[in-house]
Enzyme design. Structure first.
Site, PDB file in Angstrom:
ATOM      1  N   LYS B  81       0.820  -1.213   0.000  1.00 49.59           N
ATOM      2  CA  LYS B  81       0.000   0.000   0.000  1.00 49.59           C
ATOM      3  C   LYS B  81       0.855   1.264   0.000  1.00 49.59           C
ATOM      4  CE  LYS B  81      -4.084  -2.074   0.309  1.00 49.59           C
ATOM      5  NZ  LYS B  81      -5.007  -2.085  -0.853  1.00 49.59           N
ATOM      6  N   GLU B 103     -10.102   5.270   2.943  1.00 47.57           N
ATOM      7  CA  GLU B 103     -10.848   4.141   3.476  1.00 47.57           C
ATOM      8  C   GLU B 103      -9.846   3.032   3.760  1.00 47.57           C
ATOM      9  OE1 GLU B 103     -10.300   4.525   0.331  1.00 47.57           O
ATOM     10  OE2 GLU B 103      -9.572   2.541  -0.194  1.00 47.57           O
ATOM     11  N   SER B 364       1.905  -9.473  -0.884  1.00 47.61           N
ATOM     12  CA  SER B 364       1.516  -8.068  -0.804  1.00 47.61           C
ATOM     13  C   SER B 364       1.811  -7.458   0.553  1.00 47.61           C
ATOM     14  CB  SER B 364       0.029  -7.939  -1.111  1.00 47.61           C
ATOM     15  OG  SER B 364      -0.726  -8.741  -0.232  1.00 47.61           O
TER      16      SER B 364
END
Lengths: 240, 381, 381, 240
Positions: B81, B103, B364
């Site tokens: 992210k 969010e 990830s």
């Protein structure tokens, strides 16, 4: 003559169509009927709650339209819902079959309108205080029936006072369209309705109506509220 | 703004100018070597890029396929992210925005945004489903320590879908000052494209790293988990023009790409889990980051083209894969990433993934946030 | 095996052969380019080295000194411990040892050892004080997920000191098969030297990275926290031959270097907190990794030489510094590492650390493990 | 004649020196007195508990030595403690002043012996089953009084049976030194003592004694246990 369009979430309570007649008798000029959607991203808490309540009762877009087809209302019925429902095949036919003549899709802006296929239904577009002039003109040109002027940057819901942005937007819209300009979002009281109607051609009142219905008010009581809005609007028309 | 019939900008009129401003600013910035240089510097000196490509030797031997792990778990804040968020936060500053909203599902995007906000001195407000606030308390604390405000969202399923709706509602009220930092390849144009571009560093790096590990220079398969699909989009971007087969792995209960139908939510048209009336279904996954009923529009497009395949994995398979990878390689993946590993474990040696194949799997994120869940679910307490 | 009067090999006769075997194996391995190459490959492809040197721009502006952060928090498993553990685990395999034992305080060394054990297929047993088992439950779970056995130690203060004692007791019973993977620059020869050599990658990298950030090429000050002192030893190793002033920061309640007296514990002679009768005192620190009454022998020597300075920081200062760094830079340090930051915060602008100075601070690890503590202590719940 | 050296942790209970007399009367040849240390890394649970108990009572190395100075025991008193205490300045003088004639420091191996300064006190070294031959010879040469043969790779403490490593180590030690070889670590019963004495010159019994003291056994009862060890050893000597 100022226009009054109260809103109701279709299927929110059993026998909900009784409110439609009450609105009509209270002097509404049009009625906005919301087809409840699971994810009402443009709506504030009250209409979210209404949608959830309707869905929890088993309400579907089809069931709302079936209910509408059964009632006799002589003022225009305007459906409102989200793009996910409005873009489904057959949606336009379903509206027409139910006697709905207009449609509002708050998350379907100008740019995505081409995907909407609802022949015979007038699609009213929304305009916002943030909309630039050239785009506002385009909205004025392409909107049908009326233009829905969003009075404030935010979601639907009751507010203490009419936003200053409302008058400016209404004035700008009047310069680019001959269609009626109805102000919505945050108009909660007869006073606010009167204030809004002083700058626009009418008002849309949603959350203030739904708050009463959710709190248990019956058609007579809510009809009286709508009548009070009607009275305020008539006064504005007279004074002018 | 379109990927075939998917994508677009289905937002309230009030947000159109804000979206256009972001699109324009991104186009300019992305063409500006100065912006690119600033981002590259942050990714390297701050976020720890490039991330390694780790050969999973013991797992490979066990499975009969060569597994390479792209280690986004090693980035600052512990997931991919950060790649996206640093790009968007720099963009927000360039646009003169004074605060960030976001969010978050698992909380990784929220933590990343809180981090970027702290780094650049921008206040951050994070919307998070109440259910996720409970099950990802660790990340909630991290966000607070970083100075961010976490707003629990109590509507709907109280997960990522509802947090996203609430963030969009809030953005409308503050569109002049707030920059909405979307966490995945979802949302109205330009977000899906922009987020993929900010995440393509994963795939571009991996592409450059593969030749040192693989005689064929590119892997036969490229696998990544898919919630909204940003780590997969970034990974695939590096390989879409190679012959590698692309596989997106969704949670069984959040399989927008595998099982969704065309629809519109959160500003974009794509594939969503829906009931027969067009209502969006609630997703259900042990992985909060995969607990989303839709998928980014580009994934829907890649699926239709047949360029990528989308498969699903159960909660149980993901848990088992997380523990297996931890014990075989000493790498504890995020439960989201474990889905990608789980598919490899299941498919290895079958016609889906024949023995002897080479597979790049993007991890990830790291599994620290999931330890309590894993301990309980894997019966290791 | 001596640093001036410190160091040595004060172990029971039963462990002498085991220590000698480690010393001999390490000497050979460290001179073997093959071993060095294997370790370098793991550090790079697995553990994520090199770690960045991050300019802390906002903190620097606030403090009036240039702060550079050496980012060991970005390594795999989240602390510098992995550097040492990969080296020792490779050595254990080279020696033909079939299992690993380790002591741990905060749990980071235990997690790192569990990780290396999983990677190389060696079973791992970790001794951990019962009190640390409680306050670092997150890391206990991580070790279990990685397949390691965690043995709670119930003697003494039930912290790192006692875990170390118990690990040594256990090693005696299994010296032929088990390799004792010591977590810091402590223990009998060759451990202090070996661990420093495995950790010097921190300092060597930072030394190479500094010229790009500092006109003077080397910082004026090099600062690291000190429990046993391995991250500091590794950092200092890269700068001991420069003019940089070296500062080791201890916890107020675990200040072996700053306030200890000469003594012997855990196989080495060094500075330990002791009462007037020669009993070792229990250390007390909010940072489990600094909760040790002694310090590695090389630190004691550097202190005596005047080459390094050792200072102390209170629990409260460390907490405040952790939150401050999180909010200024988006980097949440381990509460151990926060001690180093806290000294910089306190000293900046005083004669101890004049305005305009350049300071390299090693962040030995990330603060995820400390979030619950920080939230409670910093009153952010 | 086989040698018997029971162990006691100094200061473990009030009036602990009464056990010394009991040991002497039960036929002990030497007595090992532990000076309790905060971190007894070579000891197992029983002697750890003893040390903790002594320290908790406020026992210090000095107080133990003061207690010893006050008692009249006619067999040699051997102090045992850890390097941290043994290396402190003045330690040798304090031992001598207390009438202690020997010293055991389990964490001070051959290599670090140079740092120990205890003139007039015999320093007995330990040997382990893992000790290689050349080193064992050096231990034999440099040990004083006796050699402490560690019967098993492990810590102090009671064990079910004498380790097989014990006999091998004792035999190896006998080849490199003329000093008495005493076996310790894990000798818990008269049977084990007899078995040990069959291969060595005597035994050291620590945990089995301390377990009894910690469980509340008084000097008479513990003395009887020591006497039983003495009897077993005497039998070995006779049989041979």
């Amino acid at each position: 003559m100022k226009l009054l369009m109260p809103y109701i979430t279709g299927g929110v309570v059993p026998g909900w169509t009784a409110y439609l007649s009450a609105f009509e008798h209270a002097g509404a000029d049009l009625i906005e009927v919301g087809l409840p959607f699971s994810d009402p991203t443009v709506d504030g808490p009250t209409i979210q709650e209404s949608s959830d309540a309707a869905l929890a009762r088993g309400t579907t877009p089809a069931s709302v339209l079936e209910d509408l087809a059964k009632v006799r209302i002589d003022i225009p019925l305007i459906a409102s819902t989200y793009a996910n429902l409005a873009l489904r095949p057959g949606f336009g036919d379903a509206l027409t079959a139910a006697g709905v003549t207009g449609l509002i899709v708050p998350d379907l802006p100008l740019d995505e309108l081409a995907g909407l296929d609802v022949p015979g239904v007038q699609v009213s577009l929304l305009a916002s205080p943030a909309t630039p002039d050239d785009r506002l003109a385009e909205i004025g040109r392409r909107s049908q029936g009326f233009v829905y002027a969003i009075s404030v940057m935010g979601t639907t819901g009751e507010r203490d006072r009419l936003a200053p942005s409302a008058a400016a937007l209404a004035a700008r819209l009047k310069q680019v369209t001959d269609l009626p300009v109805l102000l919505g979002f945050g108009i909660s009281t007869p006073e606010q309705a009167a204030e809004a109607a002083a700058v626009a051609d009418g008002v849309i009142v949603g959350a203030a109506v739904m708050r009463r219905i959710l709190d248990g008010a019956g058609p007579a009581e809510v009809g009286a509220f709508v009548a009070s809005l009607r009275a305020a609007l008539s006064l504005v028309a007279l004074v002018r | 703004g379109r990927y075939g019939s998917y994508g677009g900008r289905y937002v309230p009129e009030s947000l159109i100018p804000a979206c256009e401003a972001v699109a324009e600013a991104f186009s300019e910035a992305w063409a500006d070597p100065g912006f690119r240089g600033s981002l590259a510097a942050l990714l390297s000196a701050y976020a720890g890029r490039p991330t390694p490509l780790t050969p999973a030797l013991r797992l490979s031997a066990e499975l009969g396929v060569t597994v390479l792990l792209k280690r986004e778990d090693l980035t600052h804040t512990g997931s991919h992210k950060i790649n996206n968020v640093l790009g968007q936060a720099l963009l927000a500053r360039r646009m003169g925005r004074t605060r960030l909203i976001a969010e978050t599902g698992a909380g990784m995007h929220g933590v990343a945004t809180a981090t970027a906000g702290a780094l650049l001195g921008l206040p951050v407000k994070v919307f998070m489903g109440e259910r996720d606030v409970e099950r990802q308390a660790h990340n909630v604390f991290r966000m607070r320590l970083l100075g961010a405000e976490v707003v629990p969202v109590t509507t709907g399923s109280r997960t990522l879908k509802d947090a996203t709706s609430e963030a969009m509602r809030h953005w409308v009220t503050d569109a002049d000052e707030a920059y909405y930092c979307v966490g995945s390849v979802i949302g109205p144009h330009p977000y899906p494209t922009m987020v993929r571009e900010f995440q393509r560093v994963i795939g571009d790096e991996a592409r450059r790293q593969c030749p040192a590990e693989l005689p064929a220079a590119t892997p036969d398969y490229v696998v990544a988990c898919v919630g909204g699909g940003s780590n997969a989009a970034g990974t695939f971007a590096g390989f879409v023009e190679t012959s590698a087969k692309l596989v997106g792995v969704e949670a069984e209960g959040g399989s927008g790409a595998a099982n969704g139908e065309i629809g519109v939510l959160h500003g974009f048209q794509s594939l969503f889990l829906q009931d027969e009336h067009g209502q969006i279904k609630e997703a259900h996954s042990i992985a909060a980051g995969l607990d989303y009923p839709g998928v980014g529009p580009e994934h829907a497009y890649l699926r239709d083209l047949g360029r990528a395949r989308y498969v699903t994995v159960s909660d149980g398979e993901a848990i088992a894969a997380a523990v297996r990878l931890a014990r075989a390689e000493g790498v504890l993946p995020a439960i989201e990433s474990a889905h990608a590993v789980a598919w490899v474990v299941r498919a290895a040696g079958t016609p889906e993934l024949p023995s002897g194949s080479t597979v790049l799997v993007t991890l990830s994120g790291r599994g620290d946030k999931d330890i309590t869940t894993l301990i309980a679910e894997a019966d290791l307490a």
